[in-house]
Design a protein around this motif. Structure first.
Motif, PDB file in Angstrom:
ATOM      1  N   HIS A  29      58.628  44.850  55.402  1.00  0.00           N
ATOM      2  CA  HIS A  29      59.857  45.298  56.069  1.00  0.00           C
ATOM      3  C   HIS A  29      59.571  46.026  57.379  1.00  0.00           C
ATOM      4  O   HIS A  29      60.326  46.887  57.816  1.00  0.00           O
ATOM      5  CB  HIS A  29      60.712  46.187  55.156  1.00  0.00           C
ATOM      6  N   GLY A  30      58.457  45.682  58.025  1.00  0.00           N
ATOM      7  CA  GLY A  30      58.071  46.302  59.285  1.00  0.00           C
ATOM      8  C   GLY A  30      58.635  45.577  60.491  1.00  0.00           C
ATOM      9  O   GLY A  30      59.208  44.493  60.388  1.00  0.00           O
ATOM     10  N   GLU A  72      60.031  56.983  56.941  1.00  0.00           N
ATOM     11  CA  GLU A  72      60.792  56.498  55.797  1.00  0.00           C
ATOM     12  C   GLU A  72      60.799  54.972  55.808  1.00  0.00           C
ATOM     13  O   GLU A  72      60.577  54.351  56.839  1.00  0.00           O
ATOM     14  CB  GLU A  72      62.234  57.020  55.835  1.00  0.00           C
ATOM     15  N   ASP A  73      61.094  54.383  54.669  1.00  0.00           N
ATOM     16  CA  ASP A  73      61.160  52.930  54.548  1.00  0.00           C
ATOM     17  C   ASP A  73      62.608  52.484  54.543  1.00  0.00           C
ATOM     18  O   ASP A  73      63.310  52.643  53.545  1.00  0.00           O
ATOM     19  CB  ASP A  73      60.458  52.473  53.267  1.00  0.00           C
ATOM     20  N   GLU A  74      63.072  51.990  55.664  1.00  0.00           N
ATOM     21  CA  GLU A  74      64.412  51.434  55.842  1.00  0.00           C
ATOM     22  C   GLU A  74      65.541  52.430  55.585  1.00  0.00           C
ATOM     23  O   GLU A  74      66.650  52.050  55.259  1.00  0.00           O
ATOM     24  CB  GLU A  74      64.601  50.189  54.983  1.00  0.00           C
ATOM     25  N   TYR A  79      63.369  50.211  60.252  1.00  0.00           N
ATOM     26  CA  TYR A  79      62.335  49.381  59.648  1.00  0.00           C
ATOM     27  C   TYR A  79      61.541  50.274  58.699  1.00  0.00           C
ATOM     28  O   TYR A  79      61.828  51.464  58.552  1.00  0.00           O
ATOM     29  CB  TYR A  79      61.392  48.835  60.734  1.00  0.00           C
ATOM     30  N   ASN A  80      60.505  49.727  58.067  1.00  0.00           N
ATOM     31  CA  ASN A  80      59.606  50.549  57.257  1.00  0.00           C
ATOM     32  C   ASN A  80      58.743  51.362  58.220  1.00  0.00           C
ATOM     33  O   ASN A  80      57.897  50.814  58.918  1.00  0.00           O
ATOM     34  CB  ASN A  80      58.728  49.671  56.365  1.00  0.00           C
ATOM     35  N   LYS A  82      56.850  54.037  57.283  1.00  0.00           N
ATOM     36  CA  LYS A  82      55.830  54.788  56.550  1.00  0.00           C
ATOM     37  C   LYS A  82      54.468  54.675  57.237  1.00  0.00           C
ATOM     38  O   LYS A  82      54.089  53.620  57.726  1.00  0.00           O
ATOM     39  CB  LYS A  82      55.709  54.266  55.120  1.00  0.00           C
ATOM     40  N   ASP A  85      50.336  53.188  53.131  1.00  0.00           N
ATOM     41  CA  ASP A  85      50.718  52.163  52.178  1.00  0.00           C
ATOM     42  C   ASP A  85      51.095  52.833  50.864  1.00  0.00           C
ATOM     43  O   ASP A  85      50.854  54.029  50.669  1.00  0.00           O
ATOM     44  CB  ASP A  85      49.556  51.181  51.958  1.00  0.00           C
ATOM     45  N   LYS A  86      51.632  52.065  49.930  1.00  0.00           N
ATOM     46  CA  LYS A  86      52.048  52.616  48.633  1.00  0.00           C
ATOM     47  C   LYS A  86      50.903  53.260  47.869  1.00  0.00           C
ATOM     48  O   LYS A  86      51.111  54.176  47.082  1.00  0.00           O
ATOM     49  CB  LYS A  86      52.705  51.531  47.784  1.00  0.00           C
TER      50      LYS A  86
END
Length: 109
Positions: A29-30, A72-74, A79-80, A82, A85-86
């Protein structure tokens, strides 16, 4: 204020995923790589900080005193954004942020 990139075309109302490069169609989602942003959001953050670091008052003092990335992610039509990464590892955007902040610190000392 926080800095980020919206996932919508310009205008008074942001409708997420309504622009040329919808986040939902991008990996993670970037923001995608484009001619203007060869490394997507990494290019954006580098250029925004370069512009901010170059801003000076009339007597030559730096204007930039702080910089907050939205991270933040969306959220809020972005966009993402962050920086990790997770799994907690610094991603390409996070690396660009650290590089730009290091450059800022070196200019400030």
């Amino acid at each position: 204020n926080e800095v980020g990139m919206l996932n919508c075309p310009g205008g008074a109302i942001c409708t997420p995923d309504s622009g040329l490069y919808p986040a939902r169609q991008q990996p993670g989602h970037g923001c995608p790589s484009t001619e203007e942003l060869p490394n997507g959001l990494a290019t954006f953050i580098e250029e925004v900080l370069d512009i901010s670091m170059s801003a000076r008052t009339a007597d030559g003092r730096p204007v930039l005193k702080g910089f907050s990335w939205f991270n933040e992610d969306e959220a809020g039509g972005t966009y993402n954004l962050k920086l990790q990464d997770k799994d907690g590892r610094v991603n390409e955007l996070g690396q660009a942020y650290m590089t730009a902040c290091t450059k800022w610190a070196q200019q400030s000392s």
